[in-house]
Scaffold this motif. Structure first.
Motif, PDB file in Angstrom:
ATOM      1  N   UNK A  22       0.859  -1.186   0.000  1.00 40.80           N
ATOM      2  CA  UNK A  22       0.000   0.000   0.000  1.00 40.80           C
ATOM      3  C   UNK A  22       0.892   1.233   0.000  1.00 40.80           C
ATOM      4  N   UNK A  23       0.516   2.218  -0.802  1.00 43.98           N
ATOM      5  CA  UNK A  23       1.325   3.418  -0.942  1.00 43.98           C
ATOM      6  C   UNK A  23       1.277   4.330   0.274  1.00 43.98           C
ATOM      7  N   UNK A  24       2.168   5.293   0.286  1.00 40.29           N
ATOM      8  CA  UNK A  24       2.214   6.312   1.335  1.00 40.29           C
ATOM      9  C   UNK A  24       1.112   7.347   1.088  1.00 40.29           C
ATOM     10  N   UNK A  25       0.695   8.005   2.139  1.00 42.91           N
ATOM     11  CA  UNK A  25      -0.301   9.062   2.006  1.00 42.91           C
ATOM     12  C   UNK A  25       0.300  10.272   1.297  1.00 42.91           C
ATOM     13  N   UNK A 110      -3.937   7.579  -1.020  1.00 40.05           N
ATOM     14  CA  UNK A 110      -2.889   6.570  -1.140  1.00 40.05           C
ATOM     15  C   UNK A 110      -3.366   5.495  -2.119  1.00 40.05           C
ATOM     16  N   UNK A 111      -2.393   4.798  -2.677  1.00 38.64           N
ATOM     17  CA  UNK A 111      -2.655   3.837  -3.743  1.00 38.64           C
ATOM     18  C   UNK A 111      -2.679   2.404  -3.232  1.00 38.64           C
ATOM     19  N   UNK A 135      -7.336   5.471  -2.668  1.00 39.14           N
ATOM     20  CA  UNK A 135      -8.122   5.625  -1.453  1.00 39.14           C
ATOM     21  C   UNK A 135      -8.045   7.066  -0.950  1.00 39.14           C
ATOM     22  N   UNK A 136      -9.165   7.550  -0.399  1.00 42.06           N
ATOM     23  CA  UNK A 136      -9.202   8.841   0.284  1.00 42.06           C
ATOM     24  C   UNK A 136      -9.316   8.538   1.779  1.00 42.06           C
ATOM     25  N   UNK A 137      -8.445   9.129   2.567  1.00 35.40           N
ATOM     26  CA  UNK A 137      -8.447   8.904   4.008  1.00 35.40           C
ATOM     27  C   UNK A 137      -9.817   9.261   4.604  1.00 35.40           C
ATOM     28  N   UNK A 138     -10.399   8.321   5.344  1.00 32.26           N
ATOM     29  CA  UNK A 138     -11.673   8.503   6.043  1.00 32.26           C
ATOM     30  C   UNK A 138     -12.881   8.709   5.122  1.00 32.26           C
TER      31      UNK A 138
END
Length: 156
Positions: A22-25, A110-111, A135-138
């Motif tokens: 999983x990628x970094x934010x 993140x990817x 992905x979008x956080x939250x």
């Protein structure tokens, strides 16, 4: 964040069908949105007109261009995969692109990705199809879901 590191294309091909780390934010800032608007000449008010956004937008904050989200795929994948023998990589195209959720300014992305398919391309190249979800956080729905296709070429 972990990175997949391979010595060469032979080793890289063993990861076909497998998930990447999983990628970094990465935070999408208003400066990024403005720069993307400048580069693409897409100044729609929902991206850049802060006064109008506050008054009229249902989101009450600027949203990033959908194509900004997809444009980040190259960077996000390069952060996750390093092939020591690779000379260069180029974008080849996109399949099945969708933008299920808007990206509000200052959102973190993140990817999540999988190496879906690896095919030969010339005598020193590969064509890779990556299954990507940004992905979008939250946020329940992702910013972008796409099959990203790239070409990579190995040093001769």
């Amino acid at each position: 964040m972990r990175q997949l590191v391979c010595k060469n294309f032979t080793e890289f091909k063993t990861y076909e069908g497998k998930d990447l780390p999983v990628g970094a934010w990465l935070t999408v800032t208003q400066d990024m949105i403005n720069a993307f608007a400048e580069a693409t000449q897409d100044y729609q008010w929902v991206h850049v007109d802060l006064e109008r956004i506050e008054k009229e937008s249902p989101f009450k904050k600027p949203i990033a261009h959908g194509f900004l989200s997809v444009s980040l795929l190259s960077k996000m994948l390069m952060d996750l995969v390093h092939i020591e023998s690779m000379d260069m990589g180029v974008n080849y195209g996109l399949n099945k692109v969708r933008f299920p959720s808007p990206v509000l300014v200052d959102s973190r992305l993140r990817l999540h990705s999988t190496i879906k398919k690896i095919e030969p391309y010339t005598d020193n190249g590969l064509k890779i199809t990556w299954a990507c979800t940004v992905e979008i956080d939250n946020v329940d729905k992702p910013a972008c879901v796409a099959e990203f296709v790239s070409l990579m070429f190995e040093d001769r």
